[in-house]
Design a protein around this motif. Structure first.
Motif, short mmCIF file in Angstrom:
data_model
loop_
_atom_site.label_atom_id
_atom_site.label_comp_id
_atom_site.label_asym_id
_atom_site.label_seq_id
_atom_site.Cartn_x
_atom_site.Cartn_y
_atom_site.Cartn_z
N HIS A 64 33.91 28.34 48.64
CA HIS A 64 33.05 29.29 49.38
C HIS A 64 31.86 28.55 49.25
O HIS A 64 31.17 28.50 50.26
N VAL A 65 31.29 27.94 48.30
CA VAL A 65 29.76 27.50 47.99
C VAL A 65 29.82 26.08 49.00
O VAL A 65 28.66 25.83 49.57
N LYS A 66 30.61 25.25 48.65
CA LYS A 66 30.58 23.96 49.33
C LYS A 66 30.91 23.78 50.88
O LYS A 66 30.68 23.06 51.45
N LEU A 67 31.96 24.78 51.22
CA LEU A 67 32.70 24.79 52.53
C LEU A 67 32.34 26.07 53.36
O LEU A 67 32.92 25.98 54.25
N GLY A 68 31.84 27.04 52.51
CA GLY A 68 31.88 28.33 53.42
C GLY A 68 33.36 29.00 53.56
O GLY A 68 33.34 29.76 54.60
N ARG A 69 34.27 28.53 52.78
CA ARG A 69 35.50 29.06 53.14
C ARG A 69 36.16 29.80 51.89
O ARG A 69 35.77 29.86 50.74
N ASP A 70 36.97 30.96 52.54
CA ASP A 70 37.56 31.93 51.38
C ASP A 70 39.05 31.85 51.84
O ASP A 70 39.28 31.66 52.82
N PRO A 71 39.90 32.08 50.90
CA PRO A 71 41.37 32.14 51.30
C PRO A 71 41.88 33.47 51.97
O PRO A 71 41.10 34.24 52.11
N ARG A 72 42.39 32.86 53.03
CA ARG A 72 43.12 33.98 54.01
C ARG A 72 43.91 34.98 53.15
O ARG A 72 43.87 36.16 53.33
N GLU A 73 44.77 34.60 52.37
CA GLU A 73 45.54 35.10 51.38
C GLU A 73 45.56 34.78 49.83
O GLU A 73 45.17 33.50 49.73
N ARG A 74 45.54 35.59 49.01
CA ARG A 74 45.64 35.34 47.31
C ARG A 74 46.64 36.33 46.83
O ARG A 74 46.43 37.43 46.98
N GLU A 75 47.55 35.64 46.00
CA GLU A 75 48.50 36.35 45.21
C GLU A 75 48.63 35.86 43.68
O GLU A 75 48.19 34.80 43.45
N GLY A 76 49.17 36.99 43.12
CA GLY A 76 49.37 36.61 41.59
C GLY A 76 48.17 36.50 40.73
O GLY A 76 48.38 36.34 39.65
N VAL A 77 47.16 37.21 41.06
CA VAL A 77 45.91 37.35 40.35
C VAL A 77 46.23 38.32 39.09
O VAL A 77 45.61 38.05 38.09
#
Length: 140
Positions: A64-77
């Protein structure tokens, strides 16, 4: 067609974050040939659920900080055994030892080219001990 350089660069940032959090067995496979849905799989092992979650969180923060990207999906948290982060052109799998051994993704993708993550090499245990003794001697 091999993975695009932007994906490789992003995965290297994720791998560096995982390495900083003491992730182990960090490896990336170029899966563009067998899969049309993504370019790279990054695999990381954590010792326990707390470390798995910490590694996944650090990766997300850096992305997020270095590329401005967040995951589309996230599982297993909620479980902390296998956190999957889908960034579209690459997918990150942060797994505990038991899950990594059981699902054996390394074997599944072994025929795919590995990506050089350009992580610093860890010294062998004897070399690390010698380096520590050498620095102690220099400090005296």
């Amino acid at each position: 067609m091999p993975a695009v350089q932007d994906s490789i660069d992003a995965v290297r940032i994720a791998a560096a974050a995982a390495d900083r959090m003491k992730g182990e067995d960090i490896v990336a496979f170029d899966v563009t040939e067998p899969l049309a849905i993504t370019d790279i799989f990054l695999l990381v092992t954590g010792d326990n659920p707390r470390q798995v979650l910490a590694i996944a969180e650090e990766i997300e923060k850096d992305m997020h900080v270095k590329l401005g990207r967040d995951p589309r999906e996230r599982e297993g948290v909620s479980e902390g055994q296998w956190v999957l982060q889908d960034y579209g052109d690459f997918v990150i799998h942060v797994m505990d030892r038991e899950s990594r051994a059981f699902y054996d993704l390394d074997r599944l993708w072994k025929d795919c080219p590995r990506i050089d993550l350009q992580l610093p090499e860890s010294p062998a245990p004897n070399e690390a001990a010698e380096a520590d003794q050498g620095s102690e001697g220099a400090a005296k």
